[in-house]
Design a protein around this motif. Sequence first.
Motif, PDB file in Angstrom:
ATOM      1  N   ALA A  23       0.839  -1.195   0.000  1.00  0.00           N
ATOM      2  CA  ALA A  23       0.000   0.000   0.000  1.00  0.00           C
ATOM      3  C   ALA A  23       0.872   1.243   0.000  1.00  0.00           C
ATOM      4  O   ALA A  23       1.851   1.322   0.755  1.00  0.00           O
ATOM      5  CB  ALA A  23      -0.906   0.001   1.226  1.00  0.00           C
ATOM      6  N   THR A  28       0.474   9.105  -5.747  1.00  0.00           N
ATOM      7  CA  THR A  28      -0.147   8.047  -6.520  1.00  0.00           C
ATOM      8  C   THR A  28       0.918   7.232  -7.241  1.00  0.00           C
ATOM      9  O   THR A  28       1.910   7.769  -7.737  1.00  0.00           O
ATOM     10  CB  THR A  28      -1.149   8.626  -7.533  1.00  0.00           C
ATOM     11  N   GLU A  76      -6.657   2.086  -6.241  1.00  0.00           N
ATOM     12  CA  GLU A  76      -6.526   1.929  -4.792  1.00  0.00           C
ATOM     13  C   GLU A  76      -5.094   2.116  -4.318  1.00  0.00           C
ATOM     14  O   GLU A  76      -4.817   1.970  -3.130  1.00  0.00           O
ATOM     15  CB  GLU A  76      -7.024   0.543  -4.380  1.00  0.00           C
ATOM     16  N   ASN A  77      -4.193   2.429  -5.243  1.00  0.00           N
ATOM     17  CA  ASN A  77      -2.779   2.622  -4.897  1.00  0.00           C
ATOM     18  C   ASN A  77      -2.180   1.378  -4.246  1.00  0.00           C
ATOM     19  O   ASN A  77      -1.451   1.470  -3.249  1.00  0.00           O
ATOM     20  CB  ASN A  77      -2.614   3.834  -3.968  1.00  0.00           C
ATOM     21  N   LEU A  78      -2.501   0.229  -4.826  1.00  0.00           N
ATOM     22  CA  LEU A  78      -2.050  -1.040  -4.281  1.00  0.00           C
ATOM     23  C   LEU A  78      -1.310  -1.844  -5.341  1.00  0.00           C
ATOM     24  O   LEU A  78      -1.633  -1.779  -6.532  1.00  0.00           O
ATOM     25  CB  LEU A  78      -3.235  -1.875  -3.789  1.00  0.00           C
TER      26      LEU A  78
END
Length: 129
Positions: A23, A28, A76-78
């Motif tokens: 995460a 971003t 989701e920036n994952l």
Amino acid sequence: QVQLVESGGGLVQAGGSLRLSCAASGRTLSEYAMGWFRQAPGKEREFVAGVSAAGDKEYYADFVKGRFTASRANAENLVFLQMNNLTPEDTAIYYCAKSGLKSHSSRHSASDYRFYDYWGQGTQVTVST
């Protein structure tokens, strides 16, 4: 500044699976390639997998042999690393890292840690026999 936090590590029996997550906060990740590296006790850090910013290009170390899959959810920036058919040789601390590039042109490039400017703290993966 970018903060990366890995999760999903743990103890698993040989042949089992784990899904690591990374995460990000502070920026971003959608414009940057991401990489997964690992370091076992007494060994040097080694490249595991990389995925381009758009998720359309992936690179893997030879030892992955089709067992691992890197992916990402930019909204989701994952970033993820699905690991299947784990062996005791996969035991290591796994790190995610942000590349300074949007995409790497080769596995050689993707595996060069000097391209990566932010690293997570790592998550331990232990595979028992």
